[in-house]
Scaffold this active site. Structure first.
Site, PDB file in Angstrom:
ATOM      1  N   CYS A 202       0.850  -1.195   0.000  1.00  8.07           N
ATOM      2  CA  CYS A 202       0.000   0.000   0.000  1.00  8.07           C
ATOM      3  C   CYS A 202       0.886   1.245   0.000  1.00  8.07           C
ATOM      4  O   CYS A 202       1.399   1.663   1.041  1.00  8.07           O
ATOM      5  CB  CYS A 202      -0.936   0.013   1.205  1.00  8.07           C
ATOM      6  SG  CYS A 202      -2.021   1.462   1.225  1.00  8.07           S
TER       7      CYS A 202
ATOM      8  N   CYS B 244      -0.260   4.118   2.310  1.00  3.95           N
ATOM      9  CA  CYS B 244       0.035   3.837   3.715  1.00  3.95           C
ATOM     10  C   CYS B 244       1.534   3.939   3.991  1.00  3.95           C
ATOM     11  O   CYS B 244       1.941   4.471   5.028  1.00  3.95           O
ATOM     12  CB  CYS B 244      -0.491   2.461   4.100  1.00  3.95           C
ATOM     13  SG  CYS B 244      -2.292   2.308   3.978  1.00  3.95           S
TER      14      CYS B 244
END
Length: 177
Positions: A131, A134
């Site tokens: 991700c 993230c």
């Protein structure tokens, strides 16, 4: 199975991973709690039962109960968040980015461990789960709190080594592969 015993069972073609595991857990850029918490969170995220149990067994010698709880919590909440935020990032529909998550994430604020360590564990799991949003978010928080790029990369070394070991252990456990 003890972690050392598990590492000794790694086949010759993956010897680099075995040797790396010993080194990445002793990196001077990380505290013992940071290194072992990263290992716990990543071993859970890697989803290999042998590796997870071996790392958890060894980590219990290096982490107190609260740090162990927080490392598990980091793996748990990132397992959810990484999918959700990666979807929003990858989707070309801008409406998803404006919609609320509506997912509970209270453990991020209530894990009871060192906030920098928890952030580091979340970063490592986010890297494993791919991700980018993230990864950027956690890396930015860490850098703003004064964590060095060397420490960030040390955590990622642990994540990458554990990810590689989990893949090899999965292959070796499946005679068809």
């Amino acid at each position: 199975m003890e972690l050392e015993q598990l590492l000794n069972s790694v086949p010759e073609y993956a010897k680099d991973l075995k040797l790396n595991m010993g080194g990445v857990l002793r990196q001077t850029e990380l505290t013992e709690q940071q290194a072992w918490g990263t290992a716990v969170a990543c071993a859970i995220a890697a989803r290999n039962p042998q590796l997870r149990e071996s790392v958890l067994g060894e980590a219990a010698k290096h982490l107190n109960e609260q740090a162990l709880f927080a490392a598990k919590a980091a793996a748990s909440v990132m397992g959810m968040n990484n999918i959700f935020y990666r979807f929003r990032h990858l989707s070309t529909n801008p409406k998803y980015g404006a919609m609320p998550a509506r997912l509970r994430m209270q453990v991020i604020a209530k894990h009871g461990s060192d906030p920098i360590d928890f952030e580091l564990w979340c970063l490592a799991v986010s890297a494993m789960n791919g991700c980018g949003v993230c990864v950027d978010s956690h890396e930015n928080v860490l850098r703003e709190k004064g964590v060095s790029e060397e420490a960030v990369l040390a955590a990622i070394r642990i994540a990458s080594t554990i990810h590689g070991l989990a893949a090899i252990l999965d292959v070796e456990a499946d005679p068809i592969a």
